[in-house]
Scaffold this motif. Structure first.
Motif, short mmCIF file in Angstrom:
data_model
loop_
_atom_site.label_atom_id
_atom_site.label_comp_id
_atom_site.label_asym_id
_atom_site.label_seq_id
_atom_site.Cartn_x
_atom_site.Cartn_y
_atom_site.Cartn_z
N MET A 1 0.89 -1.10 -0.01
CA MET A 1 0.04 -0.06 -0.03
C MET A 1 1.04 1.25 0.07
N TYR A 2 0.76 2.14 -0.85
CA TYR A 2 1.38 3.40 -1.09
C TYR A 2 0.46 4.65 -0.77
N LYS A 3 0.78 5.62 0.21
CA LYS A 3 0.15 6.67 0.17
C LYS A 3 0.67 7.98 -0.67
N LEU A 4 -0.14 8.41 -1.73
CA LEU A 4 0.11 9.48 -2.33
C LEU A 4 -0.28 10.90 -1.73
N SER A 5 -1.16 10.76 -0.87
CA SER A 5 -1.62 11.88 0.11
C SER A 5 -2.26 11.30 1.17
N ASN A 6 -2.98 12.21 2.13
CA ASN A 6 -3.67 11.81 3.19
C ASN A 6 -4.62 10.85 2.90
N ASN A 7 -5.49 11.14 1.56
CA ASN A 7 -6.84 10.26 1.19
C ASN A 7 -6.47 9.48 0.21
N ILE A 8 -5.60 9.48 -0.47
CA ILE A 8 -5.35 8.64 -1.75
C ILE A 8 -4.34 7.87 -1.46
N SER A 9 -4.48 6.46 -1.77
CA SER A 9 -3.62 5.47 -1.53
C SER A 9 -3.57 4.36 -2.97
N LEU A 10 -2.45 3.78 -3.25
CA LEU A 10 -2.33 3.05 -4.06
C LEU A 10 -2.12 1.48 -3.50
N ASP A 11 -2.68 0.37 -3.96
CA ASP A 11 -2.55 -0.88 -3.65
C ASP A 11 -2.20 -1.89 -4.81
N ILE A 12 -1.05 -2.25 -4.59
CA ILE A 12 -0.60 -3.18 -5.67
C ILE A 12 -0.62 -4.69 -5.18
N THR A 13 -1.29 -5.40 -5.95
CA THR A 13 -1.58 -6.94 -5.52
C THR A 13 -0.09 -7.98 -5.25
N GLY A 14 -0.17 -8.80 -4.57
CA GLY A 14 1.07 -9.51 -4.22
C GLY A 14 1.80 -10.14 -5.29
N ASP A 15 1.19 -10.60 -6.58
CA ASP A 15 1.66 -11.09 -7.65
C ASP A 15 2.26 -9.90 -8.69
N GLY A 16 1.86 -8.58 -8.29
CA GLY A 16 2.19 -7.43 -9.12
C GLY A 16 1.68 -7.16 -10.21
N PHE B 1 4.95 4.80 -9.23
CA PHE B 1 5.02 3.44 -8.68
C PHE B 1 4.49 2.33 -9.77
N ILE B 2 3.62 2.92 -10.87
CA ILE B 2 2.84 1.99 -11.45
C ILE B 2 3.33 2.58 -13.17
N LYS B 3 4.22 1.68 -13.56
CA LYS B 3 5.05 1.83 -14.84
C LYS B 3 4.78 1.06 -15.92
N PHE B 4 3.46 0.26 -15.54
CA PHE B 4 3.23 -0.51 -17.01
C PHE B 4 1.50 -0.83 -16.64
N GLY B 5 1.08 -0.82 -17.89
CA GLY B 5 -0.60 -0.93 -17.94
C GLY B 5 -1.42 -0.11 -17.14
N LEU B 6 -0.83 1.11 -16.91
CA LEU B 6 -1.89 2.12 -16.27
C LEU B 6 -2.82 2.50 -17.36
N LYS B 7 -4.00 2.46 -16.58
CA LYS B 7 -5.36 3.10 -17.46
C LYS B 7 -5.69 4.44 -16.99
N GLU B 8 -5.04 5.32 -17.69
CA GLU B 8 -5.08 6.76 -17.25
C GLU B 8 -6.60 7.31 -17.33
N GLU B 9 -7.38 7.02 -18.27
CA GLU B 9 -8.81 7.37 -18.25
C GLU B 9 -9.60 6.93 -17.05
N ILE B 10 -9.38 5.90 -16.73
CA ILE B 10 -10.10 5.41 -15.21
C ILE B 10 -9.54 6.14 -14.22
N VAL B 11 -8.23 6.46 -14.26
CA VAL B 11 -7.57 7.47 -13.06
C VAL B 11 -8.41 8.86 -13.05
N LEU B 12 -8.31 9.10 -14.18
CA LEU B 12 -8.90 10.56 -14.46
C LEU B 12 -10.33 10.61 -13.92
#
Length: 458
Positions: A1-16, A45-56
């Motif tokens: 689990m990575y904290k981008l700010s107080n209320n925004i987090s990233l979670d990457i599964t164990g298999d990556g 943190f995420i360098k492959f397979g990022l779905k930017e439209e979903i992030v936005l």
């Protein structure tokens, strides 16, 4: 689990392979959100397979308290194992060709894999490469490579320098024996008779004519006889093909580990490890550890006993003269024979034990009245020892019989299929069930169900 700010987090599964974003409920902080800066932060943190439209979408619409998938990695594609491609069919059943008119062609069998020196027997098909995967953080996932098989080669074979081909180094017949690919050289004779005597050979044998009465052939390979077996004996590990037929003169004729194919079998005692294929079986004791297939226009079984582990097929069984004919399936002939031998030994031992008990009873009467002289005393002691020995033997025999009975019970149930007529006088045996045919029957199948023999359509 990575904290981008107080209320925004990233979670990457164990298999990556998957990345998620989670926005917690803090609307005041989200008011001043700089979306471009946040996207750049995610990309650290995420360098492959990022779905930017979903992030936005998540950030602009402030989708709160949901674990939203925003990145997917690439799974590795494992390589496929290589395989060995054989240039010959090692599963040929040695069944003759039935012509449209019902006749049987024993010449055009293509049942024996004949090779010449230098012929390719098998080749290795190399493994197929796979493809590495990628985690969402950009790290590679190494794929599993396919394995390259190896030849398990036997005698008279060589592997090419590149390791990809297996070749014959002799003229002969290619076979798989004990898991190894081998080429057995061929012995060719005109007859087995007075000119040759009995034959013992380590390989395959071709007889251009006949095996005559009183002569034997023993070999580790397969046998092809272009004539007949006239009272001779064959023992081999492989298959036997007899173009004409087998006349056994009521003697042990064939003991083989493979398949038997012949035009007819008459007055013969035959034991086969594979299938038996013939146009007629007459007045013979025939056993197969697989199937008995009586084919062609005649398709006749009459007289004697035919035993098969799985199935017996014929066109006509028995005769209008009510000839005693037994068909038996659903049992291993060797197991059945051993069972019957043990039963005979037990009965014989019990008869002898009964005789000893009677003799001991008389001697004990003499002993109680002091009329037992030295000679009778020795006899009395010998009978005591014999009684104890027989009791031990009977116990051992019965324990062995129990084990064999368990083997008999566990065997698959077979069936008997008759495409034309079953005559009265035929006895059907399936496992432990028996049926005597009293009336003529046509086109039927015999099988066992719930401890009884049933009759169905062919």
């Amino acid at each position: 689990m990575y904290k981008l700010s107080n209320n925004i987090s990233l979670d990457i599964t164990g298999d990556g392979l998957k990345g998620y974003i989670i926005l917690s409920d803090d609307k005041d902080e989200l008011k001043d959100l700089n979306i471009d800066d946040l996207v750049q932060g995610i990309k650290k943190f995420i360098k492959f397979g990022l779905k930017e439209e979903i992030v936005l979408n998540v950030l602009k619409n402030k989708i709160l308290d949901e674990r939203v998938l925003i990145a997917e990695g690439k799974k590795p594609i494992d390589g496929k194992n290589g395989k060995i491609k054989y240039h010959f069919d090692f599963e040929k059943p040695l069944l003759p060709k039935i012509n449209p008119d019902g006749t049987v062609d024993y010449k055009d069998l293509d049942a024996i894999n004949v090779v010449k020196n230098g012929d390719i027997i098998a080749e290795i098909i190399p493994p197929i490469d796979g493809e590495d995967g990628i985690k969402v953080n950009g790290e590679p996932i190494i794929h599993k490579k396919g394995k390259t098989p190896k030849f398990n080669r036997g005698k008279n074979t060589i592997i090419t320098e590149d390791g990809l081909f297996l070749k014959s180094s002799a003229n002969g017949i290619v076979e798989i024996r004990n898991g190894k690919i081998s080429v057995s050289e061929v012995l060719t004779l005109n007859n087995i008779d007075n000119s040759t005597g009995n034959i013992n050979f380590n390989g395959n044998v071709i007889i251009k004519k006949d095996i005559l009465n009183g002569f034997s052939l023993r070999t580790t390979g397969s046998v092809e006889i272009k004539g007949a077996v006239e009272g001779g004996f064959i023992q081999c590990d492989g298959d036997v093909l007899v173009w004409q037929g087998i006349q056994g003169y009521n003697r042990r004729t064939i003991e083989i580990g493979g398949n038997l194919s012949t035009k007819f079998i008459e007055n013969s005692i035959i034991s086969v490890g594979g299938n038996i294929a013939s146009e007629a079986i007459m007045h013979s004791d025939v056993s197969s550890k697989s199937n008995i297939l009586v084919i062609g226009r005649k398709g006749l079984i009459v007289g004697g006993i035919c035993r098969a582990k799985y199935e017996i097929r014929a066109k006509v069984v028995g005769s209008s003269m009510a000839t005693n004919t037994v068909l038996e399936v659903g049992t291993d002939p060797d197991v059945k024979q051993k069972y019957e031998e043990l039963e005979h030994k037990i009965n014989l031992s019990k008869d002898n034990l009964e005789k000893i008990e009677r003799s001991l009873k008389l001697l004990e009467m003499l002993k109680s009245s002091n009329k037992l002289d030295q000679k009778k005393l020795l006899l009395y002691n010998d009978l005591i020892k014999a009684r104890d020995l027989l009791n031990t033997q009977i116990i051992n025999f019965e324990e062995e019989l129990f084990v064999i009975q368990s083997q008999k019970d566990s065997l698959l149930k077979g069936q008997i299929k008759v495409s034309d007529i079953v005559y009265p006088g035929v006895k059907i045996v399936i496992g432990n069930c028996q049926m005597l045919i009293r009336d003529e029957m046509k086109r039927c199948t015999f099988y066992e169900e719930n401890g009884r023999i049933r009759i169905g359509p062919y």
